[in-house]
Design a protein around this motif. Structure first.
Motif, short mmCIF file in Angstrom:
data_model
loop_
_atom_site.label_atom_id
_atom_site.label_comp_id
_atom_site.label_asym_id
_atom_site.label_seq_id
_atom_site.Cartn_x
_atom_site.Cartn_y
_atom_site.Cartn_z
N GLN A 105 26.58 -23.00 38.92
CA GLN A 105 27.85 -23.24 39.09
C GLN A 105 28.70 -21.84 38.98
O GLN A 105 29.65 -21.74 39.75
CB GLN A 105 28.33 -24.13 37.91
CG GLN A 105 29.98 -24.57 37.83
CD GLN A 105 30.40 -25.58 36.84
OE1 GLN A 105 29.54 -25.72 36.04
NE2 GLN A 105 31.76 -25.86 36.89
N PRO A 106 28.53 -20.85 38.29
CA PRO A 106 29.10 -19.36 38.39
C PRO A 106 29.10 -19.03 39.70
O PRO A 106 30.01 -18.36 40.22
CB PRO A 106 28.35 -18.96 37.44
CG PRO A 106 27.81 -19.77 36.15
CD PRO A 106 27.51 -21.00 37.16
N ALA A 107 27.96 -19.23 40.41
CA ALA A 107 27.70 -18.65 41.64
C ALA A 107 28.84 -19.40 42.78
O ALA A 107 29.42 -18.34 43.52
CB ALA A 107 26.33 -18.78 42.28
N ARG B 157 43.79 -23.80 39.44
CA ARG B 157 43.10 -24.27 38.30
C ARG B 157 43.91 -24.66 37.05
O ARG B 157 44.37 -23.93 36.36
CB ARG B 157 42.20 -22.89 37.81
CG ARG B 157 41.06 -22.55 39.09
CD ARG B 157 40.82 -21.02 38.93
NE ARG B 157 39.90 -20.78 40.10
CZ ARG B 157 40.34 -20.43 41.43
NH1 ARG B 157 41.46 -20.62 41.95
NH2 ARG B 157 39.48 -20.30 42.43
N ARG C 32 39.98 -14.27 47.97
CA ARG C 32 40.38 -12.75 48.16
C ARG C 32 40.52 -12.34 49.46
O ARG C 32 41.49 -11.54 49.81
CB ARG C 32 39.53 -11.82 46.98
CG ARG C 32 40.02 -10.38 46.80
CD ARG C 32 39.30 -9.67 45.57
NE ARG C 32 37.79 -10.08 45.63
CZ ARG C 32 37.53 -11.15 44.41
NH1 ARG C 32 38.25 -11.48 43.37
NH2 ARG C 32 36.25 -11.14 44.26
N GLN D 299 30.39 -18.31 52.37
CA GLN D 299 31.69 -18.71 51.59
C GLN D 299 32.12 -20.00 51.91
O GLN D 299 32.69 -20.98 51.27
CB GLN D 299 32.47 -17.45 51.59
CG GLN D 299 32.34 -16.22 50.94
CD GLN D 299 32.84 -15.12 51.13
OE1 GLN D 299 33.71 -14.84 52.16
NE2 GLN D 299 32.83 -13.98 50.29
N THR E 247 33.17 -28.03 41.45
CA THR E 247 32.03 -27.03 41.39
C THR E 247 30.72 -27.09 41.05
O THR E 247 29.63 -26.91 41.46
CB THR E 247 32.52 -25.62 40.87
OG1 THR E 247 32.85 -25.84 39.60
CG2 THR E 247 34.01 -24.97 41.74
N LYS F 18 36.07 -17.64 44.75
CA LYS F 18 36.94 -16.26 44.36
C LYS F 18 37.29 -15.41 45.27
O LYS F 18 38.09 -14.82 45.77
CB LYS F 18 36.87 -15.67 42.95
CG LYS F 18 37.29 -16.74 41.74
CD LYS F 18 36.84 -16.36 40.61
CE LYS F 18 37.22 -17.21 39.39
NZ LYS F 18 37.07 -16.54 37.93
N ASP F 19 35.78 -15.00 45.75
CA ASP F 19 35.58 -13.90 46.87
C ASP F 19 36.50 -14.26 48.29
O ASP F 19 36.91 -13.50 48.72
CB ASP F 19 34.30 -13.64 47.29
CG ASP F 19 33.52 -13.16 45.96
OD1 ASP F 19 34.22 -12.50 45.09
OD2 ASP F 19 32.25 -12.87 45.91
N SER G 204 31.61 -20.60 41.94
CA SER G 204 32.96 -20.18 41.28
C SER G 204 33.28 -18.90 42.02
O SER G 204 34.50 -18.51 42.40
CB SER G 204 32.93 -20.38 40.01
OG SER G 204 32.88 -21.62 39.38
N LYS G 205 32.26 -17.86 41.91
CA LYS G 205 32.48 -16.58 42.36
C LYS G 205 32.76 -16.43 43.88
O LYS G 205 33.70 -15.65 44.34
CB LYS G 205 31.20 -15.56 41.89
CG LYS G 205 31.32 -14.29 42.42
CD LYS G 205 30.08 -13.60 42.10
CE LYS G 205 30.30 -12.01 42.41
NZ LYS G 205 30.43 -11.73 43.78
N MET G 206 31.74 -17.38 44.56
CA MET G 206 31.96 -17.39 46.00
C MET G 206 33.32 -17.88 46.55
O MET G 206 33.99 -17.30 47.39
CB MET G 206 31.02 -18.26 46.62
CG MET G 206 29.51 -17.85 46.91
SD MET G 206 29.63 -16.67 48.09
CE MET G 206 27.72 -16.28 48.55
#
Length: 291
Positions: free
Chosen positions: A29-31, A50, A41, A5, A18, A37-38, A33-35
């Protein structure tokens, strides 16, 4: 939070988007963005704002990025150290030395050593003896060359050299005509003295006091090279070791033997309980040859 991360966050910060980060990392790109956000968190704060579909680092994100960069610099240093160890074994020497020998003995020894060992990385610092002692005692340096007045606790000590004290006098000074200078000849003469804690200074003061000689101290310095420079500038006379005085002789400084048998003594110090590397043993031999 995990290292993957953090790596992705760093690449996003470096590349700005991203989409570009995903290209660099060869992931979607979604991977990415997810990382991100994780990671946010797990950290408990936002790294990016954003706005209209674009990421803008928050103040907290910028601060965290600076800390990440510090960590990566440390990792880069570790990679370099590992490469040197892999390629050259203990391919590094860290040496600290008192100023008096840093312009004569050390360059000669280093030249001889490095001609045979061009791939050994050398770190060298010229410092006051007390500072050299602290650097070696803490394990930051492998070898120190110091005057003998240092606190010898916490280091391994070996005698290195001794040089008979001479008197440096300015060119054209009345004392420059003498073949030998007695302590009495220095009575009332402007005198550039070593620091009070210097062993040679203490011994010289005892000689002067015993003979009733009162030198006129106009300056104190812990560095023999400074004494030579000040003598050459005509500020006064001073007790120097012939080796340090070499570059100044004939350039404003005349070197006269001193009747009293005083000596500058130096020591080699190493960190305690540390086995000397082959390179260190070899360099110490070069030092002894360079005197």
């Amino acid at each position: 939070m995990n290292l993957r991360q953090v790596e992705i966050f760093r690449v996003v910060m470096t590349n700005g988007t991203t989409a570009r980060a995903a290209e660099v990392l060869h992931v979607s790109q979604p991977a990415v963005s997810k990382m991100i956000k994780d990671l946010e968190r797990s950290l408990g704060f936002d790294l990016f704002s954003r706005i209209k579909g674009r990421l803008h680092p928050t103040p907290e994100g910028q601060l965290f990025y600076r800390e990440v960069e510090h960590a990566y610099l440390g990792l880069s240093h570790l990679r370099g150290a590992a490469a040197r160890i892999r390629d050259f074994g203990s391919g590094e020497l860290r040496i600290a030395c008192l100023s008096a020998l840093s312009t004569n003995v050390l360059p000669r020894a280093l030249s001889a050593f490095m001609s045979r060992n061009p791939n050994v990385a050398i770190t060298f610092q010229a410092r006051m003896s007390s500072t050299v002692r602290d650097l070696v005692a803490s394990g930051q340096f492998d070898l120190g060359i110091v005057a003998d007045e240092i606190d010898q606790t916490g280091v391994t000590v070996a005698e290195f050299s001794q040089f008979r004290v001479a008197v440096g006098v300015p060119g054209g000074h009345p004392l420059a005509k003498l073949k030998m200078i007695r302590p009495q000849d220095l009575d009332g003469v402007p005198f550039i003295a070593l620091a009070p804690e210097d062993t040679t200074r203490e011994e010289a003061d005892a000689v002067f006091e015993g003979l009733g000689v009162k030198v006129r101290v106009v300056m104190e310095t812990p560095y023999s090279t400074t004494i030579c420079a000040m003598v050459a500038a005509g500020i006064g006379v001073g007790l120097v070791d012939p080796l340090t005085a070499e570059p100044y002789v004939g350039r404003g400084l005349t070197l006269i033997p001193f009747e009293t048998g005083l000596y500058f003594r130096t020591l080699l110090i190493t960190p305690p309980n540390r086995i000397a590397s082959r390179h260190l043993e070899e360099f110490v031999n070069d030092l002894k040859q360079a005197i």
